[in-house]
Design an enzyme around this catalytic site. Structure first.
Site, PDB file in Angstrom:
ATOM      1  N   GLU A   1       0.824  -1.208   0.000  1.00 52.55           N
ATOM      2  CA  GLU A   1       0.000   0.000   0.000  1.00 52.55           C
ATOM      3  C   GLU A   1       0.860   1.260   0.000  1.00 52.55           C
ATOM      4  OE1 GLU A   1      -3.405  -2.435   2.397  1.00 52.55           O
ATOM      5  OE2 GLU A   1      -2.330  -0.852   3.454  1.00 52.55           O
TER       6      GLU A   1
ATOM      7  N   ILE B   1      -6.279   3.588   3.334  1.00 51.97           N
ATOM      8  CA  ILE B   1      -6.493   2.275   2.716  1.00 51.97           C
ATOM      9  C   ILE B   1      -6.372   1.168   3.754  1.00 51.97           C
ATOM     10  CG2 ILE B   1      -4.050   2.173   2.019  1.00 51.97           C
ATOM     11  CD1 ILE B   1      -5.019   0.638  -0.531  1.00 51.97           C
ATOM     12  N   CYS B   2      -7.079   0.080   3.519  1.00 50.83           N
ATOM     13  CA  CYS B   2      -7.012  -1.154   4.308  1.00 50.83           C
ATOM     14  C   CYS B   2      -7.577  -0.937   5.718  1.00 50.83           C
ATOM     15  CB  CYS B   2      -5.579  -1.675   4.326  1.00 50.83           C
ATOM     16  SG  CYS B   2      -5.421  -3.389   4.882  1.00 50.83           S
ATOM     17  N   ALA B   3      -6.742  -1.015   6.735  1.00 52.60           N
ATOM     18  CA  ALA B   3      -7.195  -0.796   8.112  1.00 52.60           C
ATOM     19  C   ALA B   3      -7.210   0.686   8.476  1.00 52.60           C
ATOM     20  CB  ALA B   3      -6.281  -1.539   9.084  1.00 52.60           C
TER      21      ALA B   3
ATOM     22  N   ASN C   1     -10.595  -2.607   4.576  1.00 56.83           N
ATOM     23  CA  ASN C   1     -10.387  -4.041   4.583  1.00 56.83           C
ATOM     24  C   ASN C   1     -11.573  -4.662   5.326  1.00 56.83           C
ATOM     25  OD1 ASN C   1      -9.469  -6.636   5.845  1.00 56.83           O
ATOM     26  ND2 ASN C   1      -7.629  -6.164   4.675  1.00 56.83           N
TER      27      ASN C   1
END
Length: 184
Positions: free
Chosen positions: A16, A101-103, A122
């Site tokens: 990322e 992004i993601c967590a 996520n």
């Protein structure tokens, strides 16, 4: 030239962070990578990056966008750092972009930056993001006003390209995609 700050904490997600840094720079965007502490920062899978500066050295600078990479325990470290919280508040007060992004969208949710907005993350962090008036969706990249969120390592390229488009326009995104041989 647009300027972007990407803070790095121990345990960040390699794909990322590196994808965003690389794609934005290909788009002619200045990216400042700032470590929470001085020196190299180790990622969640052992990759080591050397930030451009420690976070303290860039705290008073203005950025068009702040981008938070995911990865654990990197996100935990970012969430617990009051400087990061202050940066996000300043971006919001100036109506400037925040991307995660993601967590990392869980940080935005915890600080109230997602209230009344569409967002994603996520799937493992859905419960931490879909709180209160957040409209959780499962699209790869979600833009709502000055907030941009994405799902995870597999959506990193789409996320980074969306950031290029936001900062430098559709034509610049197409040019970057062509250079990457990105599938249509």
């Amino acid at each position: 030239m647009p300027r972007v700050l990407l803070p790095l904490a121990e345990g960040f997600e390699e794909l990322e962070a590196v994808t965003v840094i690389d794609v934005l720079r290909r788009g002619g965007i200045e990216v400042v990578v700032a470590g929470l502490q001085e020196g190299p920062v180790k990622a969640s899978r052992g990759t080591v990056l050397h930030p451009d500066a420690p976070l303290d050295a860039v705290m008073d600078q203005d950025f068009d966008m702040v981008v938070l990479p995911g990865g654990m325990p990197g996100v935990k470290h970012l969430r617990e750092d009051e400087r990061v919280r202050g940066l996000l508040e300043r971006q919001r007060s100036k109506n400037r972009c925040i991307a995660a992004i993601c967590a990392a969208p869980s940080i935005l949710a915890a600080y109230g930056h997602l209230e009344g907005k569409r967002a994603t993350s996520n799937p493992k962090f859905k419960e931490q993001v879909a709180i209160g008036p957040v409209r959780y969706v499962e699209d790869a990249v979600v833009e709502d006003g000055e907030v941009i969120t994405s799902r995870g390592p597999g959506t990193s390229m789409l996320f980074a390209l969306a950031l290029v488009e936001r900062l430098a326009g559709t034509q610049r995104r197409r040019e970057v995609e062509a250079g990457l041989v990105f599938p249509a």
